[in-house]
Design a protein around this motif. Structure first.
Motif, PDB file in Angstrom:
ATOM      1  N   GLU A 189       0.844  -1.297   0.163  1.00 28.81           N
ATOM      2  CA  GLU A 189       0.081   0.001   0.028  1.00 28.81           C
ATOM      3  C   GLU A 189       0.915   1.223   0.046  1.00 28.81           C
ATOM      4  OE1 GLU A 189      -3.509   2.286   0.286  1.00 28.81           O
ATOM      5  OE2 GLU A 189      -3.518   0.056  -0.192  1.00 28.81           O
ATOM      6  N   LEU A 190       1.893   1.172   0.659  1.00 26.46           N
ATOM      7  CA  LEU A 190       2.781   2.339   0.847  1.00 26.46           C
ATOM      8  C   LEU A 190       3.834   2.507  -0.330  1.00 26.46           C
ATOM      9  CD1 LEU A 190       3.231   4.629   2.999  1.00 26.46           C
ATOM     10  CD2 LEU A 190       4.883   3.096   4.250  1.00 26.46           C
ATOM     11  N   ARG A 205      10.195   9.184   2.004  1.00 27.49           N
ATOM     12  CA  ARG A 205       8.955  10.129   2.188  1.00 27.49           C
ATOM     13  C   ARG A 205       8.365  10.053   3.348  1.00 27.49           C
ATOM     14  NH1 ARG A 205       5.531   7.224  -0.675  1.00 27.49           N
ATOM     15  NH2 ARG A 205       6.907   5.476  -1.351  1.00 27.49           N
ATOM     16  N   HIS A 206       7.509  10.944   4.105  1.00 32.61           N
ATOM     17  CA  HIS A 206       7.231  10.783   5.290  1.00 32.61           C
ATOM     18  C   HIS A 206       5.822   9.837   4.966  1.00 32.61           C
ATOM     19  CE1 HIS A 206       5.189  11.272   9.089  1.00 32.61           C
ATOM     20  NE2 HIS A 206       6.154  11.988   9.540  1.00 32.61           N
ATOM     21  N   PRO A 207       5.741   8.774   5.610  1.00 35.52           N
ATOM     22  CA  PRO A 207       4.547   7.676   5.529  1.00 35.52           C
ATOM     23  C   PRO A 207       3.308   8.368   6.072  1.00 35.52           C
ATOM     24  CG  PRO A 207       5.711   7.179   7.360  1.00 35.52           C
ATOM     25  CD  PRO A 207       6.552   8.424   6.798  1.00 35.52           C
ATOM     26  N   LEU A 208       3.070   9.184   6.877  1.00 34.46           N
ATOM     27  CA  LEU A 208       1.911   9.774   7.249  1.00 34.46           C
ATOM     28  C   LEU A 208       1.199  10.932   6.045  1.00 34.46           C
ATOM     29  CD1 LEU A 208       2.123   9.738  10.942  1.00 34.46           C
ATOM     30  CD2 LEU A 208       1.034   7.994   9.604  1.00 34.46           C
ATOM     31  N   ILE A 209       2.176  11.566   5.351  1.00 34.66           N
ATOM     32  CA  ILE A 209       1.629  12.471   4.390  1.00 34.66           C
ATOM     33  C   ILE A 209       1.079  12.006   3.107  1.00 34.66           C
ATOM     34  CG2 ILE A 209       2.158  14.628   3.210  1.00 34.66           C
ATOM     35  CD1 ILE A 209       4.534  15.089   5.182  1.00 34.66           C
ATOM     36  N   PRO A 210       0.166  12.356   2.623  1.00 34.87           N
ATOM     37  CA  PRO A 210      -0.677  11.584   1.185  1.00 34.87           C
ATOM     38  C   PRO A 210       0.577  11.593   0.227  1.00 34.87           C
ATOM     39  CG  PRO A 210      -2.005  13.014   2.128  1.00 34.87           C
ATOM     40  CD  PRO A 210      -1.085  13.169   2.989  1.00 34.87           C
ATOM     41  N   SER A 233      -0.465  17.622  15.240  1.00 36.00           N
ATOM     42  CA  SER A 233      -0.133  16.434  14.215  1.00 36.00           C
ATOM     43  C   SER A 233       0.643  16.771  13.110  1.00 36.00           C
ATOM     44  CB  SER A 233      -1.591  15.667  13.645  1.00 36.00           C
ATOM     45  OG  SER A 233      -1.284  14.927  12.513  1.00 36.00           O
ATOM     46  N   ILE A 234       1.541  15.837  12.645  1.00 36.78           N
ATOM     47  CA  ILE A 234       2.188  16.333  11.416  1.00 36.78           C
ATOM     48  C   ILE A 234       1.591  16.417  10.129  1.00 36.78           C
ATOM     49  CG2 ILE A 234       2.807  14.130  10.566  1.00 36.78           C
ATOM     50  CD1 ILE A 234       5.783  15.200   9.910  1.00 36.78           C
ATOM     51  N   GLU A 235       0.239  15.894  10.154  1.00 43.29           N
ATOM     52  CA  GLU A 235      -0.673  15.996   9.215  1.00 43.29           C
ATOM     53  C   GLU A 235      -1.453  17.261   9.089  1.00 43.29           C
ATOM     54  OE1 GLU A 235      -2.520  11.532   8.453  1.00 43.29           O
ATOM     55  OE2 GLU A 235      -2.217  12.094  10.580  1.00 43.29           O
ATOM     56  N   ALA A 262       9.766  13.840  -1.836  1.00 45.67           N
ATOM     57  CA  ALA A 262      10.926  12.919  -1.407  1.00 45.67           C
ATOM     58  C   ALA A 262      12.153  13.712  -1.178  1.00 45.67           C
ATOM     59  CB  ALA A 262      10.873  11.778  -2.312  1.00 45.67           C
ATOM     60  N   SER A 263      13.078  13.213  -0.438  1.00 45.86           N
ATOM     61  CA  SER A 263      14.191  13.906  -0.131  1.00 45.86           C
ATOM     62  C   SER A 263      15.556  12.764   0.231  1.00 45.86           C
ATOM     63  CB  SER A 263      14.412  14.966   0.866  1.00 45.86           C
ATOM     64  OG  SER A 263      13.592  15.998   0.617  1.00 45.86           O
TER      65      SER A 263
END
Length: 788
Positions: A288-289, A308-313, A384-386, A319-320
């Motif tokens: 899924e990820l 990529r941060h896994p919680l950001i859509p 939240s980071i989101e 990406a970095s």
């Protein structure tokens, strides 16, 4: 590892997403309680399990892991022979069905020859206990009902109950039918009260129907009476019901004891199935990820490519590349507010926690990290980071604890280190803390606004600058992390874009030192050049990707065309070979039937024989049309034009034959190929040379004999069938002799024989025309035939 770090890095949200892919309650519980391990061997095992799960999902689809209940309390009760309920037995049956489905799933994987060295041991250890499952299936129908076939005694008892019920109903029905009873009944129906059959009797008729009152209606107008005539029968049913209950209890107790005997196997199956549920949940999350397996390296460091941060859509995250290790152990990230510094910080820590939990990471293949015994994070925001991608506060008390506890096996993450106090003092304090961490060999990642820290990282060994980009033109961050270059604050540019007067901004510039201005200008120039270089590189990479895709498409198209051409050739060859085989079979069958017909010598036999001969000739035509394009390896040929009697090769059919006649006006000649005689264009023939086969002389003899044939045939006195056979053979011989005109003498008579001959000539393929003979040619008694 401490819970504060998990909370700050939002590790619990990763567990929630992972949890959503699990099916059983126990698997979900295990996932909720999962914490990163610090044992390298355990981490490698977890990653290998996830990897094999991904392979299994790719090769064989989703594992048939339906939700199943927690069997542990049920198995404990069974072990002490505490009788299990029907619901508990059904839960065991359902669990064993799932176990069997999982075993079949693994068998399918084995048939595909897919290697799963770690998971195979789990799959192989599963035992679906088929005998127990079948016994439960044959015994328990639902949570309220047990099967009649659970035991012979139960079947007998229930059959007797049904018989007694029928007798009581029949008895009561006969009573209802009597006029003497009807006037006392409230309704003409049979009902049940307290598990006994009763009749609804009017209150005033209580004494008219002797029996036992079991109930009355809410109004009191109706009494439910069990007539004395059926009391004994109801008592018998009551006794049978007790026997039924005792037998059911015995059956359930027996099943309970059997479950208790299988307790160890069932507990082991349960634990394995929960483990597989957890593993495949990790694997489904990885798919899924769109994540990849990171490599655990012995050399200390972090190398996450395109992280990529896994919680950001996925459609929002940037990406970095994140690197810590080698020449530096401390990375100082600078840049404007809301530029993505905190995201980079959290991404680094969260990916390390995920990897040490056996989860794949949203990074490019080739990414690696080393084991951290402890991860510390001081990130001031509680949001939240989101919802927010930055923070502006810090907690010194937390920093103190981290500085005291962190060692060379730790990863420390500081957000806005030294902020919240006087900038000069804050920067000095931050540099001192970083010195301390560096000398203790602690891997650290720090975000800051202080220019002093940028210069500090440039001049200090073991430290490296990084920055997040900001687009001044749009006043929006790009969130792209760049290692090796410190970030520019862009305060003046942002203020100007927001409308602050130019004179105020220019005045502010006068308060900056010359060194500071020069340093900021150099940073600006470096950032601009880097953006241009990256833009050009991305353009080149896109063009390369397009060219590679086009090359692959062209190669696939060429391979498809070659494959299609090869398949077409193979299909044509197979069809031709099948036609030849069918022709041989049909010809053999027809010849055999012709021999049988000749031996019968009946009137209808001649008609059948003629039909078979025509069928054989029709098949010759089919062969001539269908085998035209087939080419095979041909025998040696000469350049000479073939003549009658020569061995020839029919080029289009790659078939040997004997030429029987000269070319007609259309350039066609008659040839004999095996049992078939067909007309072929002379241009399609090649004369063969070399050793003659033994049959060649016989064919030439036939040709010479045919050449000496008479110019007429007399069929007078024959029946129609006999005449048709003789005329058919005579016409074939005349064609072999290359005769152009022949006469068939059939006599005048009744005209029947003449009509039969004319019907034959009308459809004969060698006949060009025919007519009745002239006065000097036999008149009506003869037919003159012109051959093609």
């Amino acid at each position: 590892m401490n819970e504060k770090t998990f909370q700050v890095l939002e590790y619990h949200k990763i567990l929630l997403i992972w949890n959503s892919f699990a099916r059983s309650g126990s698997a979900k519980e295990r996932i909720e309680n999962t914490r990163p391990t610090t044992d390298p061997r355990k981490v490698e095992q977890l990653l290998q399990e996830t990897d094999e799960g991904v392979v299994a999902l790719y090769k064989n689809g989703n594992i048939p892991m339906a939700p199943f209940a927690d069997l542990r309390p049920t198995l404990k009760r069974a072990a002490i022979r505490s009788m299990l309920s029907l619901k508990e037995l059904l839960s065991i049956r359902d669990f064993l069905k799932i176990t069997l489905d999982v075993v079949h799933y693994y068998q399918d994987i084995q048939e595909r020859q897919t290697l799963l060295p770690t998971l195979s041991r789990m799959f192989d250890a599963l035992d679906p206990v088929s005998d127990l499952r079948r016994r439960i299936e044959n015994t328990v129908l639902s949570e309220e009902e047990i099967s009649d076939s659970a035991s012979p005694e139960l079947f007998r008892t229930r059959r007797e109950i049904h018989r007694k019920n029928a007798q009581i109903r029949e008895k009561l029905q006969s009573m209802i039918g009597l006029t003497a009873y009807q006037k006392h009944l409230q309704d003409n129906l049979i009902t049940i009260r307290q598990d006994r059959f009763v009749l609804p009797v009017k209150q005033e008729s209580r004494s008219s129907i002797p029996g036992i009152v079991h109930d009355q209606s809410s109004s009191g107008a109706t009494l439910f009476i069990e007539p004395m005539a059926v009391v004994e029968m109801n008592n018998a049913i009551r006794t049978l019901r007790l026997e039924e209950d005792r037998e059911i209890e015995r059956i359930l107790q027996e099943l309970t004891e059997y479950v208790g005997e299988q307790k160890q196997i069932l507990e082991y199956d349960y634990d394995l199935l929960v483990q597989l549920d957890v593993i495949f949940a990790r694997s489904r999350y990885a798919l899924e990820l769109k994540a990849n397996r990171p490599k655990l390296q012995e050399e200390r460091g972090i190398h996450f490519y395109q992280a990529r941060h896994p919680l950001i859509p996925a459609d929002e995250v940037v990406a970095s590349d994140i690197h810590i290790g080698g020449e530096y152990s401390i990375l100082i990230v600078t840049g404007p507010n809301t530029g993505g510094k905190t995201v980079a910080l959290k991404t680094t820590g969260l990916l390390c926690l995920m990897a040490q939990s056996g989860l794949f990471l949203p990074v490019k293949e080739g990414s690696s990290w080393s084991m951290f015994q402890k991860v510390y994070a001081d990130i001031g925001d509680e949001q939240s980071i989101e919802q927010s991608l930055s923070t502006f506060s810090s907690h010194m008390s937390n920093i103190v604890r981290i500085v005291e506890e962190a060692d060379q096996e730790s990863l420390v993450l500081f957000d806005e280190l030294g902020a919240g106090t006087d900038p000069v003092e804050g920067a000095a304090l931050a540099m001192s803390i970083l010195d301390h961490l560096y000398h203790r060999k602690v891997f650290s990642m720090v975000t800051t606004h202080y220019s002093e820290l940028k210069q500090y990282a440039l001049s200090t060994d073991g430290m490296e600058n990084a920055s997040v980009e900001f687009d001044v033109a749009t006043l929006r961050p790009t969130y792209r992390l760049t290692i090796g270059i410190p970030g520019k604050s862009n305060a003046f540019e942002i203020a100007g874009r927001l409308g602050l007067r130019r004179e105020i901004i220019d005045k502010a510039g006068e308060y900056l030192s010359e060194d500071t201005i020069r340093f900021e200008d150099v940073l600006h120039e470096i950032q601009e050049n880097q953006k241009k270089a990256r833009t050009e590189l991305e353009k080149i990479l896109r063009q390369k990707d397009v060219m590679e895709r086009e090359t692959v498409k062209l190669k696939q198209r060429q391979e498809a065309l070659e494959d299609k051409e090869r398949q077409a050739k193979e299909k044509a060859t197979m069809e031709a070979l099948q036609i030849i085989e069918d022709a041989k079979t049909l010809a053999g069958d027809i010849i055999q039937e012709m021999k049988q017909i000749k031996s019968e010598k009946t009137k209808d036999a001649f008609k059948d024989l003629e039909s078979k001969r025509r069928a054989l000739k029709e098949w010759e035509d089919v062969l001539s049309e269908d085998l035209g394009p087939i080419k095979r390896k041909t025998p040696s040929k000469t350049g000479r034009t073939p003549k009658p009697g020569d061995d020839v090769l029919i080029n289009s059919m790659n078939q040997k034959a004997v030429m029987l006649s000269k070319p007609d006006k259309d350039g066609n000649v008659l040839v004999e190929a095996g049992i078939m005689k067909i007309r072929i264009p002379l241009s399609d023939l090649s004369r063969l040379e070399g050793k003659k086969d033994p049959m060649a002389g016989g064919r030439r003899t036939v040709a010479r004999k045919a050449a000496s044939i008479k110019s007429s045939v007399d069929v007078r006195g024959m029946t129609g069938e006999e005449a048709m056979l003789d005329v058919e053979k005579y016409l074939d011989d005349a064609v072999l002799a290359n005769l152009k005109t022949v006469t068939i003498v059939h006599g005048k008579g009744t005209g029947v024989l003449r009509k039969t001959i004319h019907d034959l000539l009308k459809n004969h393929r060698s006949v060009e025309s025919y007519r009745i003979g002239a006065f000097n040619e036999g008149g009506d008694g003869a037919t003159i035939v012109t051959l093609k």
